[in-house]
Design a protein around this motif. Structure first.
Motif, PDB file in Angstrom:
ATOM      1  N   TYR A  10       2.921  13.371   3.334  1.00  0.00           N
ATOM      2  CA  TYR A  10       3.467  12.041   3.537  1.00  0.00           C
ATOM      3  C   TYR A  10       2.537  11.283   4.481  1.00  0.00           C
ATOM      4  O   TYR A  10       2.179  11.780   5.545  1.00  0.00           O
ATOM      5  N   THR A  11       2.159  10.071   4.112  1.00  0.00           N
ATOM      6  CA  THR A  11       1.266   9.269   4.940  1.00  0.00           C
ATOM      7  C   THR A  11       1.777   7.836   5.031  1.00  0.00           C
ATOM      8  O   THR A  11       2.509   7.363   4.158  1.00  0.00           O
ATOM      9  N   VAL A  12       1.400   7.154   6.112  1.00  0.00           N
ATOM     10  CA  VAL A  12       1.631   5.721   6.229  1.00  0.00           C
ATOM     11  C   VAL A  12       0.280   5.053   6.449  1.00  0.00           C
ATOM     12  O   VAL A  12      -0.644   5.649   7.018  1.00  0.00           O
ATOM     13  N   ALA A  13       0.155   3.816   5.980  1.00  0.00           N
ATOM     14  CA  ALA A  13      -1.128   3.130   6.075  1.00  0.00           C
ATOM     15  C   ALA A  13      -0.916   1.631   5.938  1.00  0.00           C
ATOM     16  O   ALA A  13       0.097   1.162   5.429  1.00  0.00           O
ATOM     17  N   TYR A  14      -1.908   0.893   6.431  1.00  0.00           N
ATOM     18  CA  TYR A  14      -1.963  -0.548   6.213  1.00  0.00           C
ATOM     19  C   TYR A  14      -3.427  -0.946   6.237  1.00  0.00           C
ATOM     20  O   TYR A  14      -4.302  -0.166   6.616  1.00  0.00           O
ATOM     21  N   GLY A  15      -3.721  -2.145   5.794  1.00  0.00           N
ATOM     22  CA  GLY A  15      -5.114  -2.578   5.749  1.00  0.00           C
ATOM     23  C   GLY A  15      -5.218  -4.083   5.818  1.00  0.00           C
ATOM     24  O   GLY A  15      -4.236  -4.790   6.050  1.00  0.00           O
ATOM     25  N   TYR A  16      -6.441  -4.575   5.610  1.00  0.00           N
ATOM     26  CA  TYR A  16      -6.722  -6.004   5.647  1.00  0.00           C
ATOM     27  C   TYR A  16      -7.276  -6.439   4.298  1.00  0.00           C
ATOM     28  O   TYR A  16      -7.890  -5.650   3.568  1.00  0.00           O
ATOM     29  N   ASP A  17      -7.075  -7.715   3.974  1.00  0.00           N
ATOM     30  CA  ASP A  17      -7.536  -8.207   2.675  1.00  0.00           C
ATOM     31  C   ASP A  17      -8.919  -8.841   2.740  1.00  0.00           C
ATOM     32  O   ASP A  17      -9.357  -9.493   1.798  1.00  0.00           O
ATOM     33  N   GLY A  18      -9.625  -8.668   3.854  1.00  0.00           N
ATOM     34  CA  GLY A  18     -10.960  -9.235   3.997  1.00  0.00           C
ATOM     35  C   GLY A  18     -10.990 -10.546   4.745  1.00  0.00           C
ATOM     36  O   GLY A  18     -12.058 -11.070   5.051  1.00  0.00           O
ATOM     37  N   SER A  19      -9.833 -11.106   5.059  1.00  0.00           N
ATOM     38  CA  SER A  19      -9.788 -12.382   5.777  1.00  0.00           C
ATOM     39  C   SER A  19      -8.913 -12.273   7.020  1.00  0.00           C
ATOM     40  O   SER A  19      -8.236 -13.222   7.398  1.00  0.00           O
ATOM     41  N   ASP A  20      -8.894 -11.085   7.610  1.00  0.00           N
ATOM     42  CA  ASP A  20      -8.101 -10.807   8.813  1.00  0.00           C
ATOM     43  C   ASP A  20      -6.601 -10.870   8.560  1.00  0.00           C
ATOM     44  O   ASP A  20      -5.811 -10.892   9.506  1.00  0.00           O
ATOM     45  N   HIS A  21      -6.205 -10.911   7.314  1.00  0.00           N
ATOM     46  CA  HIS A  21      -4.775 -10.933   6.982  1.00  0.00           C
ATOM     47  C   HIS A  21      -4.307  -9.510   6.722  1.00  0.00           C
ATOM     48  O   HIS A  21      -4.870  -8.804   5.883  1.00  0.00           O
ATOM     49  N   VAL A  22      -3.271  -9.076   7.447  1.00  0.00           N
ATOM     50  CA  VAL A  22      -2.766  -7.720   7.283  1.00  0.00           C
ATOM     51  C   VAL A  22      -1.934  -7.625   6.008  1.00  0.00           C
ATOM     52  O   VAL A  22      -1.012  -8.410   5.793  1.00  0.00           O
ATOM     53  N   MET A  23      -2.274  -6.672   5.155  1.00  0.00           N
ATOM     54  CA  MET A  23      -1.490  -6.441   3.951  1.00  0.00           C
ATOM     55  C   MET A  23      -0.253  -5.622   4.294  1.00  0.00           C
ATOM     56  O   MET A  23      -0.147  -5.063   5.377  1.00  0.00           O
ATOM     57  N   ASP A  24       0.700  -5.553   3.372  1.00  0.00           N
ATOM     58  CA  ASP A  24       1.929  -4.813   3.623  1.00  0.00           C
ATOM     59  C   ASP A  24       1.638  -3.347   3.882  1.00  0.00           C
ATOM     60  O   ASP A  24       0.737  -2.751   3.275  1.00  0.00           O
ATOM     61  N   GLY A  25       2.417  -2.759   4.800  1.00  0.00           N
ATOM     62  CA  GLY A  25       2.301  -1.336   5.063  1.00  0.00           C
ATOM     63  C   GLY A  25       2.917  -0.527   3.941  1.00  0.00           C
ATOM     64  O   GLY A  25       3.825  -0.991   3.239  1.00  0.00           O
ATOM     65  N   VAL A  26       2.426   0.689   3.759  1.00  0.00           N
ATOM     66  CA  VAL A  26       2.922   1.529   2.669  1.00  0.00           C
ATOM     67  C   VAL A  26       3.218   2.939   3.171  1.00  0.00           C
ATOM     68  O   VAL A  26       2.610   3.430   4.128  1.00  0.00           O
ATOM     69  N   LEU A  27       4.165   3.581   2.498  1.00  0.00           N
ATOM     70  CA  LEU A  27       4.509   4.981   2.686  1.00  0.00           C
ATOM     71  C   LEU A  27       4.154   5.706   1.399  1.00  0.00           C
ATOM     72  O   LEU A  27       4.570   5.289   0.312  1.00  0.00           O
ATOM     73  N   ASN A  28       3.364   6.773   1.504  1.00  0.00           N
ATOM     74  CA  ASN A  28       2.889   7.501   0.321  1.00  0.00           C
ATOM     75  C   ASN A  28       3.367   8.945   0.338  1.00  0.00           C
ATOM     76  O   ASN A  28       3.513   9.551   1.404  1.00  0.00           O
ATOM     77  N   VAL A  29       3.580   9.494  -0.868  1.00  0.00           N
ATOM     78  CA  VAL A  29       3.791  10.924  -1.040  1.00  0.00           C
ATOM     79  C   VAL A  29       2.693  11.430  -1.970  1.00  0.00           C
ATOM     80  O   VAL A  29       2.497  10.893  -3.065  1.00  0.00           O
ATOM     81  N   LEU A  30       1.966  12.444  -1.507  1.00  0.00           N
ATOM     82  CA  LEU A  30       0.875  13.007  -2.297  1.00  0.00           C
ATOM     83  C   LEU A  30       1.104  14.498  -2.506  1.00  0.00           C
ATOM     84  O   LEU A  30       1.603  15.187  -1.620  1.00  0.00           O
ATOM     85  N   VAL A  31       0.733  14.984  -3.679  1.00  0.00           N
ATOM     86  CA  VAL A  31       0.867  16.393  -4.028  1.00  0.00           C
ATOM     87  C   VAL A  31      -0.507  16.928  -4.395  1.00  0.00           C
ATOM     88  O   VAL A  31      -1.267  16.269  -5.123  1.00  0.00           O
ATOM     89  N   ARG A  32      -0.801  18.124  -3.905  1.00  0.00           N
ATOM     90  CA  ARG A  32      -2.110  18.695  -4.182  1.00  0.00           C
ATOM     91  C   ARG A  32      -2.165  19.256  -5.595  1.00  0.00           C
ATOM     92  O   ARG A  32      -1.291  20.017  -6.019  1.00  0.00           O
ATOM     93  N   GLU A  33      -3.189  18.838  -6.329  1.00  0.00           N
ATOM     94  CA  GLU A  33      -3.467  19.358  -7.663  1.00  0.00           C
ATOM     95  C   GLU A  33      -4.938  19.753  -7.705  1.00  0.00           C
ATOM     96  O   GLU A  33      -5.816  18.902  -7.731  1.00  0.00           O
ATOM     97  N   GLY A  34      -5.195  21.058  -7.693  1.00  0.00           N
ATOM     98  CA  GLY A  34      -6.566  21.534  -7.619  1.00  0.00           C
ATOM     99  C   GLY A  34      -7.162  21.233  -6.264  1.00  0.00           C
ATOM    100  O   GLY A  34      -6.599  21.583  -5.228  1.00  0.00           O
ATOM    101  N   ASP A  35      -8.287  20.535  -6.246  1.00  0.00           N
ATOM    102  CA  ASP A  35      -8.957  20.205  -4.992  1.00  0.00           C
ATOM    103  C   ASP A  35      -8.632  18.795  -4.506  1.00  0.00           C
ATOM    104  O   ASP A  35      -9.229  18.324  -3.544  1.00  0.00           O
ATOM    105  N   ALA A  36      -7.687  18.135  -5.145  1.00  0.00           N
ATOM    106  CA  ALA A  36      -7.391  16.746  -4.783  1.00  0.00           C
ATOM    107  C   ALA A  36      -5.902  16.555  -4.518  1.00  0.00           C
ATOM    108  O   ALA A  36      -5.063  17.328  -4.993  1.00  0.00           O
TER     109      ALA A  36
END
Length: 298
Positions: A10-36
C-alpha cells in the motif's frame, strides 16, 4: 508505504503537473507478480492533496492516511479502498498537518501527530477510539515537549507501545498518564551530516541491524535491531560488524536532495519536480535503487 500480512503493498503519493500545481493525492494497492509490482487498485484522497503517511490495521481491515497539507486523517477499507471516514477539523486545524499516523497494538486506537504545515511550531498528539470502524475523538490533544523546530514527528507501534520520534528527541507514549515519557536526554538529536554518512550510518549485510549516531556531531552510536525490535547503544565490536555506505560503485553523483542525479556523468531521467532522496547499492555492486520523493527507480 507498507505491506500487509499477505504481501500486498500500500502506498500514498502526490505530484505536480509541471506548473507548480499539486495534483490529487492517491492511495495505491500493488501486488507482486514475478519481479514487478502491479497496481491492482487506486483511490484518490479527499481531505488533502498531499498524503504523507499510511498505517495499516490488519485486525479491523483498515488503513489510515495522514497529510502534509491537512490536519484531517482519512480511514479506508483496506480491501476495497472505500473511504469510510475523514476525521473532522477542530478550531485551529486549518493551518496544521497530520503528517504522522499509527494504530495501537490492539487496533482499537488511532494516533496522529499535528504540527504547523511548515513544521515550525508546537507539535501535538491526537487520538481516536475506533469502534465499529467509526473514530471517536479521545482526550484533548497532548502537547509534545519538543522545541518548535522544523522536523516532522513520526509514530511507530512496537510491542504494544507507541514510539514517538523526531529530530529533537524520542520517547514512549504512556496510555495511563496520557503523556510521552521522553528518554532522559530528550534533547538528543539523531543526525546524519551531509558528506559524512559513511561514518554516521551503517547497516548489516541483510539490513536487520542499522547503526545511527545520536546528538549533533554523532557522538553516541546506537544500533536498531529490526528482528529483536530493540534500540541499544552499540559497542565498537558491534559497530565493526556493520558496513558503511557504498556510494561510488556504480558511480552515481549529484543525487542528494537533487532533481538531476547522474550515472557515469549521464543524467538519470526523473519527472519535473521529482527529487532524489536516497540510494542503495547491492552488495555485488551490479545494481542500485534510487529513491525519490515519489517512487523507487532501479
Amino acid at each position: 508505504a507498507i505491506f500487509d500480512e499477505i504481501g500486498r503493498l500500500y502506498t500514498v503519493a502526490y505530484g505536480y503537473d509541471g506548473s507548480d500545481h499539486v495534483m490529487d493525492g492517491v492511495l495505491n494497492v500493488l501486488v507482486r507478480e514475478g519481479d514487478a509490482f502491479i497496481q491492482k487498485r487506486i483511490a484518490r484522497t479527499r481531505s488533502g492533496r498531499e498524503p504523507y503517511s499510511i498505517a495499516i490495521n490488519g485486525k479491523k481491515r483498515l488503513l489510515a492516511i495522514g497529510f502534509s497539507d491537512s490536519a484531517s486523517v482519512e480511514i479506508y477499507d483496506m480491501d476495497t479502498l472505500a473511504l469510510l471516514h475523514a476525521t473532522p477539523l477542530s478550531d485551529g486545524d486549518r493551518e496544521r498537518s497530520s503528517a504522522g499516523v499509527s494504530w495501537s497494538g490492539d487496533g482499537e486506537t488511532l494516533f496522529a501527530t499535528l504540527s504547523p504545515k511548515d513544521d515550525f511550531g508546537p507539535k501535538w498528539l491526537r487520538s481516536w477510539y475506533v469502534a465499529d470502524r467509526k473514530p471517536k475523538l479521545l482526550s484533548p490533544d497532548i502537547k509534545l515537549d519538543l522545541p518548535p523546530l522544523g522536523s516532522t514527528v513520526q509514530l511507530l507501534t512496537c510491542k504494544g507501545q507507541l514510539f514517538v520520534g523526531a529530530n529533537e528527541g524520542f520517547g514512549l507514549f504512556d496510555p495511563v498518564t496520557k503523556s510521552v515519557k521522553w528518554e532522559e536526554n530528550k534533547r538528543s538529536i539523531f543526525t546524519v551530516q551531509k558528506g559524512d554518512m559513511e561514518n554516521h550510518l551503517r547497516a548489516s549485510m541483510d539490513g536487520s541491524r542499522i547503526a545511527i549516531r545520536q546528538e549533533h556531531g554523532g557522538k553516541t552510536p546506537y544500533i536498531f535491531d529490526l528482528q529483536a525490535e530493540r534500540l541499544f547503544q552499540g559497542t565498537s565490536a558491534e559497530l565493526s560488524e556493520l558496513y558503511g555506505l557504498d556510494r561510488t560503485s556504480p558511480p552515481i553523483t549529484d543525487w542528494e536532495f537533487s532533481p538531476a542525479p547522474k550515472l557515469n556523468g549521464k543524467p538519470l531521467p526523473l519527472e519535473s519536480y521529482e527529487n532524489a532522496m536516497s540510494l542503495a547499492i547491492s552488495p555485488d555492486q551490479s545494481r542500485f535503487i534510487l529513491g525519490t520523493e515519489w517512487r523507487l527507480h532501479s
